[in-house]
Motif scaffolding. Sequence first.
Motif, PDB file in Angstrom:
ATOM      1  N   ILE A 132       0.837  -1.207   0.000  1.00  0.00           N
ATOM      2  CA  ILE A 132       0.000   0.000   0.000  1.00  0.00           C
ATOM      3  C   ILE A 132       0.870   1.255   0.000  1.00  0.00           C
ATOM      4  CG2 ILE A 132      -1.692   1.334   1.330  1.00  0.00           C
ATOM      5  CD1 ILE A 132      -2.774  -1.426   2.320  1.00  0.00           C
ATOM      6  N   GLY A 133       1.949   1.240   0.787  1.00  0.00           N
ATOM      7  CA  GLY A 133       2.851   2.387   0.827  1.00  0.00           C
ATOM      8  C   GLY A 133       3.504   2.645  -0.511  1.00  0.00           C
ATOM      9  N   SER A 134       3.955   1.585  -1.164  1.00  0.00           N
ATOM     10  CA  SER A 134       4.564   1.727  -2.489  1.00  0.00           C
ATOM     11  C   SER A 134       3.556   2.237  -3.509  1.00  0.00           C
ATOM     12  CB  SER A 134       5.121   0.371  -2.933  1.00  0.00           C
ATOM     13  OG  SER A 134       5.602   0.421  -4.258  1.00  0.00           O
ATOM     14  N   SER A 135       2.341   1.708  -3.456  1.00  0.00           N
ATOM     15  CA  SER A 135       1.279   2.136  -4.380  1.00  0.00           C
ATOM     16  C   SER A 135       0.876   3.577  -4.125  1.00  0.00           C
ATOM     17  CB  SER A 135       0.060   1.216  -4.234  1.00  0.00           C
ATOM     18  OG  SER A 135       0.393  -0.124  -4.516  1.00  0.00           O
ATOM     19  N   MET A 136       0.898   4.004  -2.863  1.00  0.00           N
ATOM     20  CA  MET A 136       0.583   5.389  -2.516  1.00  0.00           C
ATOM     21  C   MET A 136       1.578   6.344  -3.172  1.00  0.00           C
ATOM     22  SD  MET A 136       0.854   7.252   1.201  1.00  0.00           S
ATOM     23  CE  MET A 136       2.656   7.116   1.096  1.00  0.00           C
ATOM     24  N   ILE A 137       2.862   5.981  -3.132  1.00  0.00           N
ATOM     25  CA  ILE A 137       3.891   6.829  -3.748  1.00  0.00           C
ATOM     26  C   ILE A 137       3.673   6.924  -5.254  1.00  0.00           C
ATOM     27  CG2 ILE A 137       6.359   7.001  -4.242  1.00  0.00           C
ATOM     28  CD1 ILE A 137       6.845   5.719  -1.475  1.00  0.00           C
ATOM     29  N   VAL A 138       3.363   5.788  -5.877  1.00  0.00           N
ATOM     30  CA  VAL A 138       3.092   5.772  -7.323  1.00  0.00           C
ATOM     31  C   VAL A 138       1.893   6.662  -7.649  1.00  0.00           C
ATOM     32  CG1 VAL A 138       2.332   4.334  -9.257  1.00  0.00           C
ATOM     33  CG2 VAL A 138       4.101   3.495  -7.702  1.00  0.00           C
ATOM     34  N   THR A 139       0.840   6.559  -6.842  1.00  0.00           N
ATOM     35  CA  THR A 139      -0.365   7.360  -7.055  1.00  0.00           C
ATOM     36  C   THR A 139      -0.075   8.849  -6.891  1.00  0.00           C
ATOM     37  OG1 THR A 139      -1.774   5.549  -6.257  1.00  0.00           O
ATOM     38  CG2 THR A 139      -2.732   7.759  -6.272  1.00  0.00           C
ATOM     39  N   SER A 140       0.688   9.200  -5.859  1.00  0.00           N
ATOM     40  CA  SER A 140       1.053  10.600  -5.627  1.00  0.00           C
ATOM     41  C   SER A 140       1.868  11.148  -6.796  1.00  0.00           C
ATOM     42  CB  SER A 140       1.852  10.739  -4.329  1.00  0.00           C
ATOM     43  OG  SER A 140       1.077  10.382  -3.214  1.00  0.00           O
ATOM     44  N   PHE A 226       6.121  -5.434  -5.866  1.00  0.00           N
ATOM     45  CA  PHE A 226       6.083  -3.986  -6.069  1.00  0.00           C
ATOM     46  C   PHE A 226       5.935  -3.646  -7.555  1.00  0.00           C
ATOM     47  CE2 PHE A 226       8.455  -2.325  -2.044  1.00  0.00           C
ATOM     48  CZ  PHE A 226       7.355  -2.690  -1.283  1.00  0.00           C
ATOM     49  N   SER A 227       6.579  -4.431  -8.417  1.00  0.00           N
ATOM     50  CA  SER A 227       6.487  -4.151  -9.852  1.00  0.00           C
ATOM     51  C   SER A 227       5.045  -4.281 -10.324  1.00  0.00           C
ATOM     52  CB  SER A 227       7.390  -5.106 -10.639  1.00  0.00           C
ATOM     53  OG  SER A 227       6.920  -6.446 -10.532  1.00  0.00           O
ATOM     54  N   SER A 228       4.357  -5.293  -9.793  1.00  0.00           N
ATOM     55  CA  SER A 228       2.949  -5.493 -10.144  1.00  0.00           C
ATOM     56  C   SER A 228       2.070  -4.398  -9.556  1.00  0.00           C
ATOM     57  CB  SER A 228       2.492  -6.863  -9.639  1.00  0.00           C
ATOM     58  OG  SER A 228       1.090  -6.995  -9.743  1.00  0.00           O
ATOM     59  N   SER A 229       2.266  -4.105  -8.270  1.00  0.00           N
ATOM     60  CA  SER A 229       1.413  -3.116  -7.608  1.00  0.00           C
ATOM     61  C   SER A 229       1.605  -1.727  -8.203  1.00  0.00           C
ATOM     62  CB  SER A 229       1.679  -3.090  -6.098  1.00  0.00           C
ATOM     63  OG  SER A 229       3.003  -2.715  -5.815  1.00  0.00           O
TER      64      SER A 229
END
Length: 254
Positions: A132-140, A226-229
Motif C-alpha cells: 500500500i505504501g509503495s502504491s501510494m507513492i506511485v499514485t502521488s 512492487f512491480s505489479s502493484s
Amino acid sequence: MTHTFTFSYMWLLFAYAFVFIALLLSVWQKLGLEKDILIGTIRSTVQLLAIGYVLHFVFAADSVWFIFVIILMMILVASWNATSRAKHLSGIFWRISLSLGITEIITMGLLVVLGLVSPTPQYLIPMSGMIIGSSMIVTSLFLTHMNREVEASRGEIETLLCLGATTRQAVHVVLKRAVKASMIPTFDTMKTIGLVQLPGMMTGMIVAGASPIEAVRYQILIMLSFSSSAAISAVLISMLSYQLWFTRDSMLHS
C-alpha cells in the motif's frame, strides 16, 4: 554464530542525537525546518510506538476482522496523504482509495493463493503495508505529473477537444506520460537494489538474526510484487481519475 542486538528505550533516546544534528544544521543554514523536524520526529515516534502495541495485540488475537480493519486503515490514511497532491479534484479521495484497495486485493490475493505468503497477521499486515505504501507513492507521483502535464499541454488538449476528440482521446498522450513517470522510480529502485542499498525488510530480518539468504528471498518477493502493484495502481488511478480534469461539458477546468 548469530548475535541478537537488544534495542532498549535508553538506546532509543540516544538515537535522537541524529535529530539534534538535523536541527543544528537547519539553524546554522537558516533553513527554517526546525518546526517540521520536531513535528516529524514526534509524530513518527508516537505513531510507530502506537502501531507496535496495536500489532502486538492483533497478532495475539489472530482475528481476520482485526486484519481487515488494520489494512483498511492503511488504505484510508494512504489515500488521505495522496489526496494532498490533487485537492482541487473533487472526488479524488475515493478514487485513490478504490485504486489502492483493488491493488492490495490483487497483489496480496496472488501472494496468498500461490502459497508465497502465509495468511497470518504476521505476514499479511507488514507486507500489505509495504504494498500500500509503495502504491501510494506511485499514485502521488501520477497526480503530480498529471497536473504538470495537463498545464503544459493545455493548448494541445483544448485543440483536440475542439476538433471533436473525446476527453479520453484528448488526454491520452498526457495520461500515458504521467503513468510512465509515476512507475519509473519503482523500476529504477529494482535496478540498483542490493548494489546501492539494502532494503528495509531485508535489513530488519538480518538485524533480527535471520539468515541473509532467507532475508534476500523475502526481499525479492517484495520487490517483484512492487512491480505489479506499481503498474496496477498507476493504470487504475489514471482510468478512474482522468475525467476529473474536465468539466461536465468536456472542457478542461480553468
